[in-house]
Design an enzyme around this catalytic site. Sequence first.
Site, mmCIF file in Angstrom:
data_model
loop_
_atom_site.group_PDB
_atom_site.id
_atom_site.type_symbol
_atom_site.label_atom_id
_atom_site.label_comp_id
_atom_site.label_asym_id
_atom_site.label_seq_id
_atom_site.Cartn_x
_atom_site.Cartn_y
_atom_site.Cartn_z
ATOM 1 C CG ASP A 1 -30.708 -35.452 170.094
ATOM 2 O OD1 ASP A 1 -29.829 -34.528 169.434
ATOM 3 O OD2 ASP A 1 -30.209 -36.144 170.788
ATOM 4 C CG HIS B 1 -28.722 -26.771 164.411
ATOM 5 N ND1 HIS B 1 -28.986 -27.848 164.915
ATOM 6 C CD2 HIS B 1 -27.230 -26.668 164.422
ATOM 7 C CE1 HIS B 1 -27.785 -28.362 165.711
ATOM 8 N NE2 HIS B 1 -26.905 -27.448 165.327
ATOM 9 C CG LEU C 1 -49.267 -24.579 171.530
ATOM 10 C CD1 LEU C 1 -49.529 -25.787 172.052
ATOM 11 C CD2 LEU C 1 -48.559 -24.709 170.173
#
Length: 258
Positions: free
Chosen positions: A38, A55, A149
């Site tokens: 955020d 972004h 991962l």
Amino acid sequence: MLEKFTFKKKNEGSATSLFTKEDIINEQVPRHIAIIMDGNGRWAKNRGLPRVAGHREGMQVIRRIVRLANELGVEVLSLYAFSTENWKRPPKEVEFLLKLPQMFLTTFLPELIEQNVQVRTMGETSALPAHTINAVEEAIEKTKDNDGLVLNFALNYGSRYEIMTAAKRIAEDIKLGTLNEVDIDEEKFNEYMMTSYLPDPDLLIRTSGEIRLSNFMLWQLAYSEFWFTDVLWPDFGEEQFVEAICEYQQRGRRFGGV
Ligand code: IPE
Ligand code: IPE
Ligand code: MG
């Protein structure tokens, strides 16, 4: 490789006290880390830039954190990329946010493949634009045989929607006779969640100073450790990631016991 992650520890005044790789790798690294990324909009605003610039910058951070998480032996990294509530944003911003997976994967899929990462998603992806779905499906397909991962992107994800959908599917299965009501326990219920194949997050990180979950993984975070920072996501780096893990390792998890 990890030697460069040497940072000053907070609250210990002395400059000789540092986070080193030993601080984290000699102890249990969280198996699953979930992140609410955020603060992109505020980061851009602080620089007089349009929100989308934040972004774009945030995408670079994902790249670095994925690499580090993988090196540290984290098994799953769940990243909140687009919530079911984010449709409320101006159409241009929504459009940009939904282009990000494609932008990210076009640039970084080769290195994710090379790093043995497995790309996955959770959320109502069928409601996303075709270009987003295609990019994500290609990444899932091309990384499906990897065993490093798990990089789990939450896309058009909302936890209440997830839980409600699980309840509906359970009701359907009972009606069909494929599930017996007496067999529903937490484990069975979990099989209907979008994360059924994953361990619950051990650690939740949220950046930008907001202290809330914003409809993220409500079921799965029941016993996770929470770590919040004021740092905005585009400024989040290896230092904060290691710090969060260090703090996690100092917590006493009791799960209701003593
Ligand atoms: C997080 O940054 C990115 C997404 C929600 C997709 P924000 O866009 O929420 O940034 P702030 O909170 O407005 O600063
Ligand atoms: C949560 O951030 C969603 C993502 C990070 C994708 P928001 O910025 O949308 O959350 P609120 O609106 O501040 O709660
Ligand atoms: Mg926000």
